[in-house]
Write a protein that holds these residues in place. Sequence first.
Motif, mmCIF file in Angstrom:
data_model
loop_
_atom_site.group_PDB
_atom_site.id
_atom_site.type_symbol
_atom_site.label_atom_id
_atom_site.label_comp_id
_atom_site.label_asym_id
_atom_site.label_seq_id
_atom_site.Cartn_x
_atom_site.Cartn_y
_atom_site.Cartn_z
ATOM 1 N N ALA A 151 0.832 -1.206 0.000
ATOM 2 C CA ALA A 151 0.000 0.000 0.000
ATOM 3 C C ALA A 151 0.865 1.253 0.000
ATOM 4 N N ARG A 152 1.988 1.193 0.706
ATOM 5 C CA ARG A 152 2.898 2.353 0.712
ATOM 6 C C ARG A 152 3.531 2.548 -0.665
ATOM 7 N N LEU A 153 3.804 1.460 -1.358
ATOM 8 C CA LEU A 153 4.309 1.577 -2.734
ATOM 9 C C LEU A 153 3.264 2.219 -3.647
ATOM 10 N N SER A 154 1.994 1.870 -3.424
ATOM 11 C CA SER A 154 0.916 2.457 -4.231
ATOM 12 C C SER A 154 0.838 3.957 -4.008
ATOM 13 N N LEU A 155 0.958 4.371 -2.754
ATOM 14 C CA LEU A 155 0.935 5.804 -2.446
ATOM 15 C C LEU A 155 2.084 6.519 -3.152
ATOM 16 N N ALA A 156 3.274 5.915 -3.117
ATOM 17 C CA ALA A 156 4.431 6.532 -3.768
ATOM 18 C C ALA A 156 4.200 6.671 -5.274
ATOM 19 N N ALA A 157 3.593 5.659 -5.893
ATOM 20 C CA ALA A 157 3.336 5.715 -7.337
ATOM 21 C C ALA A 157 2.389 6.864 -7.683
ATOM 22 N N ALA A 158 1.356 7.050 -6.861
ATOM 23 C CA ALA A 158 0.409 8.153 -7.112
ATOM 24 C C ALA A 158 1.108 9.505 -6.996
ATOM 25 N N VAL A 159 1.961 9.639 -5.990
ATOM 26 C CA VAL A 159 2.686 10.905 -5.813
ATOM 27 C C VAL A 159 3.618 11.159 -6.999
ATOM 28 N N TYR A 160 4.303 10.109 -7.464
ATOM 29 C CA TYR A 160 5.223 10.292 -8.587
ATOM 30 C C TYR A 160 4.463 10.665 -9.861
ATOM 31 N N MET A 161 3.259 10.113 -10.038
ATOM 32 C CA MET A 161 2.460 10.491 -11.207
ATOM 33 C C MET A 161 2.113 11.986 -11.145
ATOM 34 N N ILE A 162 1.729 12.460 -9.957
ATOM 35 C CA ILE A 162 1.391 13.883 -9.800
ATOM 36 C C ILE A 162 2.629 14.751 -10.033
ATOM 37 N N LEU A 163 3.777 14.307 -9.505
ATOM 38 C CA LEU A 163 5.016 15.073 -9.738
ATOM 39 C C LEU A 163 5.323 15.150 -11.239
ATOM 40 N N GLY A 164 5.086 14.058 -11.948
ATOM 41 C CA GLY A 164 5.330 14.056 -13.390
ATOM 42 C C GLY A 164 4.426 15.029 -14.120
ATOM 43 N N VAL A 165 3.150 15.065 -13.730
ATOM 44 C CA VAL A 165 2.213 16.012 -14.356
ATOM 45 C C VAL A 165 2.666 17.446 -14.078
ATOM 46 N N ALA A 166 3.064 17.711 -12.848
ATOM 47 C CA ALA A 166 3.498 19.068 -12.495
ATOM 48 C C ALA A 166 4.741 19.472 -13.285
ATOM 49 N N ILE A 167 5.712 18.561 -13.395
ATOM 50 C CA ILE A 167 6.922 18.862 -14.166
ATOM 51 C C ILE A 167 6.566 19.109 -15.628
ATOM 52 N N GLY A 168 5.670 18.309 -16.164
ATOM 53 C CA GLY A 168 5.255 18.499 -17.558
ATOM 54 C C GLY A 168 4.566 19.827 -17.773
ATOM 55 N N ALA A 169 3.708 20.222 -16.823
ATOM 56 C CA ALA A 169 2.997 21.496 -16.960
ATOM 57 C C ALA A 169 3.947 22.680 -16.876
ATOM 58 N N LEU A 170 5.012 22.528 -16.096
ATOM 59 C CA LEU A 170 5.967 23.625 -15.954
ATOM 60 C C LEU A 170 6.938 23.684 -17.124
#
Length: 265
Positions: A151-170
């Motif tokens: 479950a902690r790995l799942s949380l990390a994956a969701a956070v990394y997806m959001i970080l990727g979207v933010a980096i892409g938007a910037l």
Amino acid sequence: MSRLIRGEFTKLFATRLPLWSLILAACCGGGLTGLLALVGPENATPPLPGLDTAEGVGIVVGMSGLLLFVPALIGTIAVTGEYRHHTIGTTFLAVPRRGRVLAAKLLVFGALGVAYGLVASLFAGVAVVAGAALQGVELGVPVAALVALLARLSLAAAVYMILGVAIGALARHQLLAVGIVLGYFYFLEHVLMIIPGVNVIHPFLPGGATAALTDFTFLSDAIAEQLPIAASGTTSPAIGALVLLAYAAIASCVAIAVPLRRDLR
């Protein structure tokens, strides 16, 4: 806002990105972990603790955490693809309040990140259990502890997806954004980890926080053994989770605020 979110979900499922994301999640979750579990960590070079120990289970499951840059890349490519093909301009013309559009994208891709993490964790868990069964050993941790780790790995994956979207938007430029993601997770964090004095901040960087969240300190321990430097150490899983969530929140706020002042190209 709910209409924007439904619109982003409609756009997302009009593509094959969700399908390919889940296929990649299955490969990343079950691939490296499954290979190591089937071969047996005690047969690796150097030998690692077996699956009948808690440390061995942690290392084998944690190996899938090395591929967390994949959900970050998915989010990055998805958003920069909209800039590359100029479809983001159509969206901003339909909904001029860009901040709400980007907030909806972050929520939708956060949901995709959760789905990615659940699938990757499911395949990693199945691989570990199957590996232990094939080797005829009892898993070194109770099922509840394994589920909590996954479950902690799942949380990390969701956070990394959001970080990727933010980096892409910037970054907006696809190659630049991909370079930033790969350069950071493959190069910069590792460099910071081996610089004496500087490595004390590693537990509070995304990679260090992920290591704390998933209890995967194999890399930092191995580097500390090979180089005459002190180990950078880790924080507790709870602090690691809070640090990662803080990065996601900050990146989301910046990704929403900065594009408001930019012209579309």
